[in-house]
Design a protein around this motif. Sequence first.
Motif, PDB file in Angstrom:
ATOM      1  N   ASP A  46       0.804  -1.228   0.000  1.00 39.34           N
ATOM      2  CA  ASP A  46       0.000   0.000   0.000  1.00 39.34           C
ATOM      3  C   ASP A  46       0.837   1.279   0.000  1.00 39.34           C
ATOM      4  OD1 ASP A  46       0.938  -0.348   2.532  1.00 39.34           O
ATOM      5  OD2 ASP A  46      -0.984  -0.203   3.560  1.00 39.34           O
ATOM      6  N   VAL A  47       2.144   1.132  -0.298  1.00 33.39           N
ATOM      7  CA  VAL A  47       3.002   2.322  -0.210  1.00 33.39           C
ATOM      8  C   VAL A  47       2.601   3.410  -1.208  1.00 33.39           C
ATOM      9  CG1 VAL A  47       4.861   1.332  -1.678  1.00 33.39           C
ATOM     10  CG2 VAL A  47       5.399   3.129  -0.049  1.00 33.39           C
ATOM     11  N   LEU A  48       2.198   3.018  -2.413  1.00 40.61           N
ATOM     12  CA  LEU A  48       1.825   4.021  -3.416  1.00 40.61           C
ATOM     13  C   LEU A  48       0.522   4.719  -3.030  1.00 40.61           C
ATOM     14  CD1 LEU A  48       2.680   2.251  -6.822  1.00 40.61           C
ATOM     15  CD2 LEU A  48       3.936   4.091  -5.682  1.00 40.61           C
ATOM     16  N   GLU A  49      -0.401   3.925  -2.501  1.00 44.64           N
ATOM     17  CA  GLU A  49      -1.696   4.489  -2.111  1.00 44.64           C
ATOM     18  C   GLU A  49      -1.526   5.465  -0.939  1.00 44.64           C
ATOM     19  OE1 GLU A  49      -4.502   1.385  -1.262  1.00 44.64           O
ATOM     20  OE2 GLU A  49      -5.963   2.843  -0.485  1.00 44.64           O
ATOM     21  N   ARG A  50      -0.701   5.054   0.031  1.00 47.24           N
ATOM     22  CA  ARG A  50      -0.496   5.944   1.183  1.00 47.24           C
ATOM     23  C   ARG A  50       0.223   7.225   0.760  1.00 47.24           C
ATOM     24  NH1 ARG A  50       2.892   3.837   4.208  1.00 47.24           N
ATOM     25  NH2 ARG A  50       3.068   1.725   3.415  1.00 47.24           N
ATOM     26  N   ASP A  51       1.130   7.104  -0.199  1.00 45.71           N
ATOM     27  CA  ASP A  51       1.823   8.297  -0.716  1.00 45.71           C
ATOM     28  C   ASP A  51       0.811   9.227  -1.386  1.00 45.71           C
ATOM     29  OD1 ASP A  51       4.206   9.849  -1.725  1.00 45.71           O
ATOM     30  OD2 ASP A  51       3.436   9.158  -3.651  1.00 45.71           O
ATOM     31  N   ALA A  52      -0.056   8.645  -2.212  1.00 46.12           N
ATOM     32  CA  ALA A  52      -1.045   9.457  -2.941  1.00 46.12           C
ATOM     33  C   ALA A  52      -1.999  10.155  -1.973  1.00 46.12           C
ATOM     34  CB  ALA A  52      -1.818   8.583  -3.912  1.00 46.12           C
ATOM     35  N   LYS A  53      -2.429   9.415  -0.933  1.00 45.23           N
ATOM     36  CA  LYS A  53      -3.428   9.972  -0.009  1.00 45.23           C
ATOM     37  C   LYS A  53      -2.798  10.681   1.183  1.00 45.23           C
ATOM     38  CE  LYS A  53      -6.972   6.424  -0.779  1.00 45.23           C
ATOM     39  NZ  LYS A  53      -7.530   5.191  -0.178  1.00 45.23           N
ATOM     40  N   ALA A  54      -1.482  10.662   1.278  1.00 43.76           N
ATOM     41  CA  ALA A  54      -0.779  11.204   2.461  1.00 43.76           C
ATOM     42  C   ALA A  54      -1.373  10.595   3.733  1.00 43.76           C
ATOM     43  CB  ALA A  54      -0.841  12.723   2.493  1.00 43.76           C
ATOM     44  N   GLU A  55      -1.447   9.268   3.729  1.00 44.93           N
ATOM     45  CA  GLU A  55      -2.138   8.544   4.803  1.00 44.93           C
ATOM     46  C   GLU A  55      -1.130   7.922   5.782  1.00 44.93           C
ATOM     47  OE1 GLU A  55      -5.631   6.165   3.442  1.00 44.93           O
ATOM     48  OE2 GLU A  55      -4.423   4.536   4.291  1.00 44.93           O
ATOM     49  N   TYR A  56      -1.329   8.153   7.048  1.00 46.24           N
ATOM     50  CA  TYR A  56      -0.417   7.635   8.080  1.00 46.24           C
ATOM     51  C   TYR A  56      -0.491   6.099   8.133  1.00 46.24           C
ATOM     52  CZ  TYR A  56       2.013   7.219  12.528  1.00 46.24           C
ATOM     53  OH  TYR A  56       2.919   6.880  13.507  1.00 46.24           O
ATOM     54  N   PRO A  57       0.671   5.435   8.271  1.00 45.85           N
ATOM     55  CA  PRO A  57       0.681   3.959   8.218  1.00 45.85           C
ATOM     56  C   PRO A  57       0.365   3.294   9.561  1.00 45.85           C
ATOM     57  CG  PRO A  57       2.919   4.789   8.350  1.00 45.85           C
ATOM     58  CD  PRO A  57       2.036   5.984   8.352  1.00 45.85           C
ATOM     59  N   THR A  58      -0.813   3.555  10.090  1.00 51.51           N
ATOM     60  CA  THR A  58      -1.179   3.088  11.439  1.00 51.51           C
ATOM     61  C   THR A  58      -0.944   1.584  11.607  1.00 51.51           C
ATOM     62  OG1 THR A  58      -2.903   4.760  11.364  1.00 51.51           O
ATOM     63  CG2 THR A  58      -3.065   3.128  13.136  1.00 51.51           C
ATOM     64  N   ARG A  59      -1.433   0.799  10.654  1.00 54.69           N
ATOM     65  CA  ARG A  59      -1.325  -0.662  10.751  1.00 54.69           C
ATOM     66  C   ARG A  59       0.145  -1.093  10.797  1.00 54.69           C
ATOM     67  NH1 ARG A  59      -0.951  -4.997   6.880  1.00 54.69           N
ATOM     68  NH2 ARG A  59      -0.819  -3.601   5.097  1.00 54.69           N
ATOM     69  N   HIS A  60       0.955  -0.473   9.979  1.00 56.80           N
ATOM     70  CA  HIS A  60       2.372  -0.875   9.916  1.00 56.80           C
ATOM     71  C   HIS A  60       3.139  -0.467  11.173  1.00 56.80           C
ATOM     72  CE1 HIS A  60       1.795  -2.209   5.877  1.00 56.80           C
ATOM     73  NE2 HIS A  60       1.454  -1.009   5.450  1.00 56.80           N
ATOM     74  N   VAL A  61       2.795   0.697  11.721  1.00 54.28           N
ATOM     75  CA  VAL A  61       3.488   1.127  12.951  1.00 54.28           C
ATOM     76  C   VAL A  61       3.174   0.120  14.066  1.00 54.28           C
ATOM     77  CG1 VAL A  61       3.634   2.934  14.728  1.00 54.28           C
ATOM     78  CG2 VAL A  61       3.570   3.569  12.310  1.00 54.28           C
ATOM     79  N   LYS A  62       1.925  -0.317  14.120  1.00 54.59           N
ATOM     80  CA  LYS A  62       1.522  -1.296  15.137  1.00 54.59           C
ATOM     81  C   LYS A  62       2.272  -2.620  14.924  1.00 54.59           C
ATOM     82  CE  LYS A  62      -2.759  -3.196  17.091  1.00 54.59           C
ATOM     83  NZ  LYS A  62      -2.604  -4.594  16.682  1.00 54.59           N
ATOM     84  N   ASN A  63       2.292  -3.077  13.674  1.00 55.43           N
ATOM     85  CA  ASN A  63       2.978  -4.349  13.381  1.00 55.43           C
ATOM     86  C   ASN A  63       4.471  -4.252  13.665  1.00 55.43           C
ATOM     87  OD1 ASN A  63       0.590  -5.413  12.502  1.00 55.43           O
ATOM     88  ND2 ASN A  63       1.008  -5.147  10.321  1.00 55.43           N
TER      89      ASN A  63
END
Length: 380
Positions: free
Chosen positions: A27-44
Amino acid sequence: MNFEFSEEQLMIQQAAKDYAERELIQDVLERDAKAEYPTRHVKNLAELGFMGMLVDHKYDGGGMDTVSYVLAMEEISKIDSSLGVIISVNNSLVCYGIEKYGTEEQKEKFLKPLARGEKIGAFLLSEPEAGSDATSQKTIAEDKGDHYIINGIKNWITSANTASTYVVAAQTYPEKGHHGINVFIVDRNSQGISLGPHEDKMGMRSSDTHSVMFTDVKVPKENRIGDDGFGFTFAMKTLEAGRIGIASQAVGIAAGALDRAIKYSKERKAFGKILAKHQAIAFKISDMAVKVENARNLCLKAAWLKDQGKPYGMASAMAKQYAADIAMEVTTEAVQIFGGYGYVKEYHVERLMREAKLTQIYEGTSEIQKIVISRALLRD
Ligand code: CAA
């Protein structure tokens, strides 16, 4: 000299690589496009022990060495450097500073949840008029006996919205210049703290960056780190450690672009043969690889010095300056090798190029690193 890594270091590197290639890539491209914080990944990544990997086991950290940290940071940043900066700030600016200079009570209360990754930390030094010129702190921490009252504005703060724990620099004795600066651990939910809008950044768009306003924020005296007036030294020492993290993030960005350029050069055909068979491209790849290898070695040297308890301030500045500058060069060349495809988002290299730019700016610009290096070399 031994260039071999220990089994444990290789295991940590592999764990970071596996996670990045299996999960972050999705989801790296999608998060870049949406400027979305990686909540799930930080938790993992917290569960895997990466958020507090440098902190001693005694304070619920991973107890890993800095060499392992550099290896992991490179693997994560190859795929997603926004995650890289979140990990770097938490580990080497926030946890490192509290562990090295904090009281046992501060470590118990603040460091442990940060090391477990249950809470995220932010480092608040920069201000609208104190970026590179960090001694010019305008935020005031007024001494009121058993507490301080903080007023002022901090700028460009990584993880400002997601962090629960702020490490904040503020001026207590303006007449003393940088000797009057203190650093405090501040609960982000304290009354009087408000955030500016999410910064719409060029790159690393998945990490959250805001300005933070302090209006009569009350901070208990026991939250000050170190002796009265120790704040600027604290900031400088902490940045020495932080710069190793950002340098390895820059190596990751450059290495990610190099890997992609190599793969593309072996697949794409022009004038009847694959790009790799054209010397113009092969020499570009060679130049890029030499730069990445040099930058990686500078990072590992700085990390090794830190692990040995030797001075590493100049080494970390060298690693940061060189790695950031070559990350910009290598990612730009990767875009060139990809041609038109490099200019569209799907192929990742334009994102890596945008991300590289920030490594030349934060945690001390490349020019600031040259000040640090030259002063260390030219000191009487
Ligand atoms: N360790 C200990 N003390 C240090 C030090 C170090 N590494 N570097 C400097 N100092 C001390 C000096 O000895 C001096 O103390 P004395 O007056 O007692 O001798 C004091 O600090 C001031 O130093 P200078 O006179 O050299 O100050 P300066 O203003 O000329 O330059 C600077 C200082 C090195 C340029 C410093 O301001 C600096 O590093 N600026 C860059 C700031 C920076 O990196 N900001 C990043 C923000 S954090 C971030 O980006 C996080 C994020 O979210 C990603």
